[in-house]
Every structure is written in C-alpha cells, then in structure tokens.
Design a protein around this motif. Structure first.
Motif, PDB file in Angstrom:
ATOM      1  N   UNK A   1       0.539  -1.501   0.100  1.00  0.00           N
ATOM      2  CA  UNK A   1       0.005   0.188   0.343  1.00  0.00           C
ATOM      3  C   UNK A   1       1.069   1.332   0.104  1.00  0.00           C
ATOM      4  N   UNK A   2       2.166   1.399   1.013  1.00  0.00           N
ATOM      5  CA  UNK A   2       2.926   1.950   1.080  1.00  0.00           C
ATOM      6  C   UNK A   2       3.334   2.316  -0.432  1.00  0.00           C
ATOM      7  N   UNK A   3       3.887   1.265  -1.248  1.00  0.00           N
ATOM      8  CA  UNK A   3       4.321   1.399  -2.590  1.00  0.00           C
ATOM      9  C   UNK A   3       3.851   1.615  -3.059  1.00  0.00           C
ATOM     10  N   UNK A   4       1.945   1.819  -3.493  1.00  0.00           N
ATOM     11  CA  UNK A   4       1.205   2.352  -4.781  1.00  0.00           C
ATOM     12  C   UNK A   4       0.800   4.111  -4.346  1.00  0.00           C
ATOM     13  N   UNK A   5       0.954   4.227  -2.785  1.00  0.00           N
ATOM     14  CA  UNK A   5       1.524   5.722  -2.328  1.00  0.00           C
ATOM     15  C   UNK A   5       1.985   6.064  -3.205  1.00  0.00           C
ATOM     16  N   UNK A   6       2.992   5.714  -3.655  1.00  0.00           N
ATOM     17  CA  UNK A   6       4.364   6.721  -3.462  1.00  0.00           C
ATOM     18  C   UNK A   6       4.454   6.850  -5.037  1.00  0.00           C
ATOM     19  N   UNK A   7       4.096   5.807  -5.547  1.00  0.00           N
ATOM     20  CA  UNK A   7       3.756   5.432  -7.278  1.00  0.00           C
ATOM     21  C   UNK A   7       2.424   6.158  -7.809  1.00  0.00           C
ATOM     22  N   UNK A   8       2.155   6.591  -6.480  1.00  0.00           N
ATOM     23  CA  UNK A   8       0.934   7.436  -6.917  1.00  0.00           C
ATOM     24  C   UNK A   8       0.020   5.886  -7.761  1.00  0.00           C
ATOM     25  N   UNK A   9      -0.040   5.293  -7.249  1.00  0.00           N
ATOM     26  CA  UNK A   9      -1.193   3.888  -7.989  1.00  0.00           C
ATOM     27  C   UNK A   9      -2.586   4.526  -7.538  1.00  0.00           C
ATOM     28  N   UNK A  10      -3.425   4.649  -8.316  1.00  0.00           N
ATOM     29  CA  UNK A  10      -5.022   4.469  -7.397  1.00  0.00           C
ATOM     30  C   UNK A  10      -5.445   3.462  -7.529  1.00  0.00           C
ATOM     31  N   UNK A  11      -4.928   2.150  -8.458  1.00  0.00           N
ATOM     32  CA  UNK A  11      -6.136   0.804  -8.660  1.00  0.00           C
ATOM     33  C   UNK A  11      -4.888  -0.100  -8.289  1.00  0.00           C
ATOM     34  N   UNK A  12      -5.070  -1.034  -7.661  1.00  0.00           N
ATOM     35  CA  UNK A  12      -4.223  -2.465  -8.266  1.00  0.00           C
ATOM     36  C   UNK A  12      -3.703  -2.393  -9.354  1.00  0.00           C
ATOM     37  N   UNK A  13      -4.433  -2.629 -10.334  1.00  0.00           N
ATOM     38  CA  UNK A  13      -4.187  -2.629 -11.327  1.00  0.00           C
ATOM     39  C   UNK A  13      -3.133  -1.349 -12.172  1.00  0.00           C
ATOM     40  N   UNK A  14      -3.380  -0.643 -11.932  1.00  0.00           N
ATOM     41  CA  UNK A  14      -1.757   0.666 -11.625  1.00  0.00           C
ATOM     42  C   UNK A  14      -0.692  -0.090 -10.865  1.00  0.00           C
ATOM     43  N   UNK A  15      -0.883  -0.553 -10.093  1.00  0.00           N
ATOM     44  CA  UNK A  15       0.338  -0.933  -8.983  1.00  0.00           C
ATOM     45  C   UNK A  15       0.720  -2.531 -10.221  1.00  0.00           C
ATOM     46  N   UNK A  16       0.119  -3.041 -10.456  1.00  0.00           N
ATOM     47  CA  UNK A  16       0.789  -4.737 -11.600  1.00  0.00           C
ATOM     48  C   UNK A  16       1.339  -3.831 -12.568  1.00  0.00           C
ATOM     49  N   UNK A  17       0.908  -2.243 -13.187  1.00  0.00           N
ATOM     50  CA  UNK A  17       1.607  -2.092 -14.303  1.00  0.00           C
ATOM     51  C   UNK A  17       2.719  -2.208 -14.142  1.00  0.00           C
TER      52      UNK A  17
ATOM     53  N   UNK B   1      -1.508   8.311   4.096  1.00  0.00           N
ATOM     54  CA  UNK B   1      -3.118   8.465   3.827  1.00  0.00           C
ATOM     55  C   UNK B   1      -4.284   7.671   2.551  1.00  0.00           C
ATOM     56  N   UNK B   2      -3.030   8.025   1.057  1.00  0.00           N
ATOM     57  CA  UNK B   2      -3.239   7.547  -0.136  1.00  0.00           C
ATOM     58  C   UNK B   2      -2.715   5.617   0.920  1.00  0.00           C
ATOM     59  N   UNK B   3      -2.078   5.978   1.207  1.00  0.00           N
ATOM     60  CA  UNK B   3      -1.903   3.460   1.397  1.00  0.00           C
ATOM     61  C   UNK B   3      -3.343   3.294   2.455  1.00  0.00           C
ATOM     62  N   UNK B   4      -3.648   3.911   3.007  1.00  0.00           N
ATOM     63  CA  UNK B   4      -4.777   3.688   3.753  1.00  0.00           C
ATOM     64  C   UNK B   4      -5.944   3.371   2.709  1.00  0.00           C
ATOM     65  N   UNK B   5      -5.965   4.453   1.800  1.00  0.00           N
ATOM     66  CA  UNK B   5      -6.731   4.533   0.718  1.00  0.00           C
ATOM     67  C   UNK B   5      -6.667   3.447   0.307  1.00  0.00           C
ATOM     68  N   UNK B   6      -5.588   2.989  -0.604  1.00  0.00           N
ATOM     69  CA  UNK B   6      -5.429   1.822  -1.663  1.00  0.00           C
ATOM     70  C   UNK B   6      -5.476   0.620  -1.085  1.00  0.00           C
ATOM     71  N   UNK B   7      -5.127  -0.041   0.001  1.00  0.00           N
ATOM     72  CA  UNK B   7      -5.422  -0.913   1.160  1.00  0.00           C
ATOM     73  C   UNK B   7      -6.556  -1.331   1.506  1.00  0.00           C
ATOM     74  N   UNK B   8      -7.860   0.158   1.543  1.00  0.00           N
ATOM     75  CA  UNK B   8      -9.391   0.101   1.730  1.00  0.00           C
ATOM     76  C   UNK B   8      -9.217   0.257   3.640  1.00  0.00           C
ATOM     77  N   UNK B   9      -8.122   0.624   3.877  1.00  0.00           N
ATOM     78  CA  UNK B   9      -8.187   0.933   5.618  1.00  0.00           C
ATOM     79  C   UNK B   9      -7.927   2.045   5.973  1.00  0.00           C
ATOM     80  N   UNK B  10      -9.255   2.784   5.923  1.00  0.00           N
ATOM     81  CA  UNK B  10      -8.458   4.156   5.922  1.00  0.00           C
ATOM     82  C   UNK B  10      -9.205   4.140   7.127  1.00  0.00           C
ATOM     83  N   UNK B  11      -9.209   5.830   7.200  1.00  0.00           N
ATOM     84  CA  UNK B  11      -9.829   6.601   8.595  1.00  0.00           C
ATOM     85  C   UNK B  11     -11.388   6.184   9.143  1.00  0.00           C
TER      86      UNK B  11
END
Length: 319
Positions: free
Chosen positions: A14-30, A103-113
């Motif tokens: 999730x932190x990696x996705x946030x650092x890369x600006x990935x919004x979806x899991x597909x973005x992370x896979x790409x 905050x972005x990492x939490x949103x990506x992981x689905x365990x936010x506020x």
C-alpha cells in the motif's frame, strides 16, 4: 528458486502504491511490469497479499520491487524490514508529504479513517502534562510529564505513550487509546511490567489544544506503592519539543505552569490568568470521598488555550 516469507506485505504494498501514485491494484501491477516485463506480480495474488491472506514467496519478486522503487537494496531487505524502516526508505522526509502518502496508502489498502474512532486524527501530537506529585518526597509539588499520541504506519489504531523523567530514572508507559462520545481513555503500561496508569479524560473538541481529567495508578517514588489519583492537564505543544520527556519532572514549589509552557514554546498572552484557571482546574472544590471535576473549570482552560493556539498558529491542529 529462492523463496522467502515477507513481513507486513499488505502495508508495504500500500505504501508502494502511494509512493508511485497508483490508484488501483491494476496500476500497481502495471508498475511492476514496467520494472520487469517477466515479473511474477499478478492481480489475483495481489488481492490476497493486500488482504493479508498470503505473501509472495519468490525472492525474484522482491528484487523487482526494489528495482521499481529504486531503493538500491536487496529484495530480501524489503521482505524482512519493519514497516517504519520501509516508510523511511520510501519517504525519508517528514512533514505533510509523509502524511499525504500515509492517507493514500490507507485508501489504497481499504483500511482508511473509517476504521479509526471518529476525531482521533485531531489528537495526534505531543502534550506537556501537569499533575500533582504522588510521591511523599515531593508533597505539594506539580510534576510534568509528556504524552505523545501517534498513528503508526503499520496500524490503523492510535497509540499513546506517557513519560516522566524521575530522579531515579525514566518512567515510560504506552498503550491503547479509546475515544467515545463522552470521554477519552488511556490505558498505559510500562513495557517492562512496572507501572500502569489509567487516564479518564474529558471528551476532546477541536482544535484540541488541551486534554484534561483524572490519572489513576500507584506511587512510583516512595517507601511503598499506594493507590493514587490526581487531576491532570495535558497541553498540546505547538511543535514536537525536543527533550520534553527528558526534562526534570518535578517543578519547583509554587511554579507557574504558564511560564513553564513558555519555556516549551507555547507563549500565552496573559500567563497570570492562565495560571489562575489552571490552578482552579487542578485543585477545584473537593467533596469528601470523591474528586469530580466541574466541567466549567475545564471549559475555562479550554477556551483560553484554544484561543492561544488559534491566534499563534493561524489554524486548528490536525486541520
């Protein structure tokens, strides 16, 4: 093929996705495929990794991960490091950049506020804490402690730590924080199995410049351990004051709390009025056999410190 077992992979992804600006899991896979077209990262397994149900075991994937982030570290480091060390490597700078990324990492992981008690974000910070000394050797004196409230990157739940610098050494306690509609409760313990402190505080209100209530435990410095309770006032400091927890805890006799706060970076316009309100809160009028704080006494301190915080900082903490 070399295999490994990763630690906290869901959080690190999730932190990696946030650092890369990935919004979806597909973005992370790409992103992984751009780093290595032959990567073993795929969406179906990524769903399980991000849910904490399984972990990637191929070391080659961790090598792809390190290359993707440009860490210059072996893949095994990503697999085995703590979340805090990983966060430092991905986002070494503190301040707002790190807060946004978390905050972005939490949103990506689905365990936010939504999984945290409402309003807990506003509590994060460091507080100078003033209470009556329990030790018979310092009877009639005030004691200063330090409270820190944090939201660890590896946990959606807040944590609290309270410390005092006593003549015989450092008192350190930590534990959970419970925020309800009417109160804030802290259950803090010495990790080495020593002291336990329970705080029952008034429910906080924005901008949370101050917390207050009762602290219960047993004497730390004295001929025997005696059950004790004291009123305690916790004043949020405008910035993390270096060494606050290491300063000598016991204040001089007849010390001014307002002037002590000034030495910690919080300068009040009318220190004499502040001291009057603080003394009233910390002493108040007692009924035999019970110490029940009047809400009006706490509100008088809140109004003064809220105004000081807003005028000095130009905004509410946590906003």
């Amino acid at each position: 093929m070399a295999k490994t077992v990763g630690h906290a992979i869901d959080v690190k992804l999730s932190l990696t996705a946030a650092a890369l600006g990935a919004i979806t899991r597909k973005d992370l896979a790409l992103a992984f495929r751009r780093a290595n077209p032959a990567t073993s990262f795929d969406l179906e397994r990524a769903h399980k990794w991000l849910q904490g149900r399984s972990k990637p075991r191929e070391m080659a994937l961790y090598e792809d991960w390190s290359s993707l982030l440009g860490l210059g570290r072996p893949g095994s480091w990503i697999a085995e490091c703590s979340v805090e060390d990983f966060l430092d490597a991905v986002c070494p700078q503190g301040g707002p950049e790190r807060s946004v990324m978390l905050r972005r990492a939490e949103a990506f992981r689905g365990t936010g506020q939504r999984e945290r008690p409402e309003g807990v974000q506003e509590l994060v910070g460091q507080y100078a804490c003033y209470s009556h000394a329990w030790s018979p050797y310092f009877a009639g004196r005030l004691i200063r402690g330090c409270l820190s409230i944090t939201l660890p990157a590896s946990n959606t739940q807040p944590r609290a730590a309270y410390a005092e610098s006593l003549p015989h050494g450092q008192l350190q306690t930590e534990g959970s924080l419970t925020l309800t509609a009417h109160a804030l409760q802290l259950d803090l313990r010495d990790p080495q199995g020593g002291a336990q402190l329970v705080h029952v505080l008034f429910g906080p209100s924005p901008p949370v410049s101050v917390l207050g209530g009762l602290m219960c435990g047993t004497t730390i410095l004295g001929p025997e351990r005696v059950p004790s309770v004291t009123r305690i006032l916790m004043v949020r400091l405008p910035a993390a004051g270096p060494g606050v927890a290491m300063r000598e805890a016991y204040l001089p006799a007849e010390a001014s709390v307002a002037r002590d706060l000034a030495g910690l970076g919080l300068i009040l316009d009318d220190p004499d009025e502040a001291d009057r309100r603080i003394v009233r809160f910390l002493t108040g009028s007692l009924r035999p056999g019970i110490d029940q704080i009047m809400a009006a006494d706490f509100r008088a301190v809140v109004e003064l410190l809220d105004q000081a915080w807003i005028t000095r900082n130009g905004h509410a903490p946590g906003s």
